[in-house]
Enzyme design. Structure first.
Site, PDB file in Angstrom:
ATOM      1  N   ARG A   1       1.967   6.702   7.776  1.00 49.69           N
ATOM      2  CA  ARG A   1       2.448   5.324   7.666  1.00 49.69           C
ATOM      3  C   ARG A   1       3.253   5.260   6.377  1.00 49.69           C
ATOM      4  O   ARG A   1       2.697   5.356   5.281  1.00 49.69           O
ATOM      5  CB  ARG A   1       1.264   4.354   7.642  1.00 49.69           C
ATOM      6  CG  ARG A   1       1.651   2.877   7.536  1.00 49.69           C
ATOM      7  CD  ARG A   1       0.398   2.024   7.543  1.00 49.69           C
ATOM      8  NE  ARG A   1       0.652   0.641   7.171  1.00 49.69           N
ATOM      9  CZ  ARG A   1       0.825  -0.352   8.038  1.00 49.69           C
ATOM     10  NH1 ARG A   1       0.777  -0.108   9.339  1.00 49.69           N
ATOM     11  NH2 ARG A   1       1.044  -1.585   7.623  1.00 49.69           N
TER      12      ARG A   1
ATOM     13  N   ASP B   1       6.560 -11.799  14.421  1.00 49.85           N
ATOM     14  CA  ASP B   1       6.014 -11.041  13.293  1.00 49.85           C
ATOM     15  C   ASP B   1       6.365 -11.823  12.029  1.00 49.85           C
ATOM     16  O   ASP B   1       7.147 -12.780  12.065  1.00 49.85           O
ATOM     17  CB  ASP B   1       6.618  -9.633  13.265  1.00 49.85           C
ATOM     18  CG  ASP B   1       5.876  -8.682  12.338  1.00 49.85           C
ATOM     19  OD1 ASP B   1       4.809  -9.056  11.814  1.00 49.85           O
ATOM     20  OD2 ASP B   1       6.376  -7.558  12.127  1.00 49.85           O
TER      21      ASP B   1
ATOM     22  N   CYS C   1       1.471  -9.012  15.790  1.00 51.85           N
ATOM     23  CA  CYS C   1       0.865  -7.734  15.377  1.00 51.85           C
ATOM     24  C   CYS C   1      -0.076  -7.881  14.184  1.00 51.85           C
ATOM     25  O   CYS C   1      -0.802  -6.939  13.871  1.00 51.85           O
ATOM     26  CB  CYS C   1       1.947  -6.706  15.086  1.00 51.85           C
ATOM     27  SG  CYS C   1       3.013  -7.107  13.692  1.00 51.85           S
TER      28      CYS C   1
ATOM     29  N   ARG D   1      -5.184  -1.438  19.596  1.00 55.70           N
ATOM     30  CA  ARG D   1      -4.658  -0.381  18.741  1.00 55.70           C
ATOM     31  C   ARG D   1      -5.616   0.813  18.755  1.00 55.70           C
ATOM     32  O   ARG D   1      -5.189   1.977  18.793  1.00 55.70           O
ATOM     33  CB  ARG D   1      -4.496  -0.894  17.300  1.00 55.70           C
ATOM     34  CG  ARG D   1      -3.340  -1.850  17.069  1.00 55.70           C
ATOM     35  CD  ARG D   1      -1.990  -1.145  17.084  1.00 55.70           C
ATOM     36  NE  ARG D   1      -1.911  -0.140  16.038  1.00 55.70           N
ATOM     37  CZ  ARG D   1      -1.556  -0.392  14.780  1.00 55.70           C
ATOM     38  NH1 ARG D   1      -1.256  -1.631  14.408  1.00 55.70           N
ATOM     39  NH2 ARG D   1      -1.477   0.592  13.894  1.00 55.70           N
TER      40      ARG D   1
END
Length: 307
Positions: free
Chosen positions: A102, A219, A260, A288
């Site tokens: 990430r 988002d 999200c 997820r």
């Protein structure tokens, strides 16, 4: 399928197979069935960006699959002190069975895949967020029963979520409309690739994008790394690009909302709308876990063990 760097690397069959495996793993977990398919395997998790859902879902998911997750912060690695991505990839490939990263730059993910010899998973970059969109698609299947022929709409900053949603929706057979202000639209390469696709619409008008939509996505207006622009972005987005009851009134009567997380309520989404669609949003967050377990199985070549 050797890596998950971006959704455009997948075929439609590969995408649907990952989702099917995710559903199967979720059923097994709810039934209390153990799934130690990755016993003896180790997943390295490199974090150059902070995370709640990405870290916890991959760490718990790898453990549930019988493997070992290894958290590696930027401060833990010599990459933060100048060691090249090439050398890091070659060394970690000798210790680990897969890497999830990430980070900020998509080029870092691509370089790990190029120079390493193990599967690489993009947990998020500034350009793409493939794992999140897989969870979104899995959740839509649960609530809508299908993906083919649905209309998706995204309202807000044309960020990594918007980029990956365009690719994932069209690959799955849905259409997608994106409403973002000028200067904050999706990546130019994505627009150039899909501009003429019959299922894609780019507009500055959220009402045009949301009209008759089956699923609406949003988002935060300022993603991680954009904090210094937060107030400027708020001034640009606040009048039009908020998911509220008025905007959703032009969508389908049974419209589904996805976010999200984390959500900045009363900015990109009202508290009222968030609460009305909380079941879908938190199911998406849970998924997820399940879909990333599916990605791990498919990348490590053990998907055949999942019935």
């Amino acid at each position: 399928m050797n890596h998950l760097l971006k959704l455009s690397d997948l075929s439609k069959d590969e995408l649907l197979a990952i989702l099917e495996t995710g559903h199967d793993l979720k059923k097994k977990l709810k039934a209390g069935e153990e799934t130690p398919y990755l016993k003896g395997k180790t997943l390295g998790m490199i974090f150059q960006k902070a995370s709640t859902r990405t870290r916890v879902s991959f760490e718990v998911g790898m453990s549930q699959l019988g493997g070992k997750p290894l958290y590696l912060s930027a401060q833990d690695l010599q990459m933060g002190r100048g060691e090249s991505i090439e050398d890091t990839a070659k060394v970690l490939s000798r210790y680990l069975d897969a890497i999830m990263i990430r980070t900020y730059d998509q080029s870092d993910v691509e370089a790990l895949a190029e120079h390493g010899s193990i599967p690489i998973i993009n947990g998020l970059t500034d350009l793409y967020h493939p794992c999140q969109i897989l969870a979104d698609l899995m959740t839509v299947q649960e609530f809508k029963g299908e993906l083919e022929g649905l209309k998706f709409a995204f309202v807000g900053d044309g960020n990594n979520m918007a980029n990956s949603l365009i690719v994932g929706a069209l690959l799955a057979g849905a259409s997608v409309s994106v409403a973002s202000p000028l200067g904050y639209q999706p990546d130019q390469h994505i627009l150039d690739t899909y501009r003429d696709h019959p299922g894609f619409l780019l507009t500055e008008n959220p009402y045009e994008a949301v009209k008759d939509a089956d699923v609406v996505f949003t988002d935060v207006w300022a993603s991680m790394g954009d904090e210094e622009e937060a107030e400027q972005r708020k001034q640009i987005f606040q009048d039009l690009y908020q998911l509220n009851s008025d905007l959703l009134s032009v969508a389908k009567s049974d419209v589904m909302v996805q976010h999200c997380l984390p959500a900045h309520k009363e900015e990109e989404i009202t508290t009222e709308v968030f609460n009305e669609h909380a079941a879908e949003i938190f199911e998406e967050a849970e998924n997820r876990l399940h879909v990333q377990k599916a990605v791990l199985l498919h990348l490590m070549g053990v998907a055949s063990y999942v019935s």
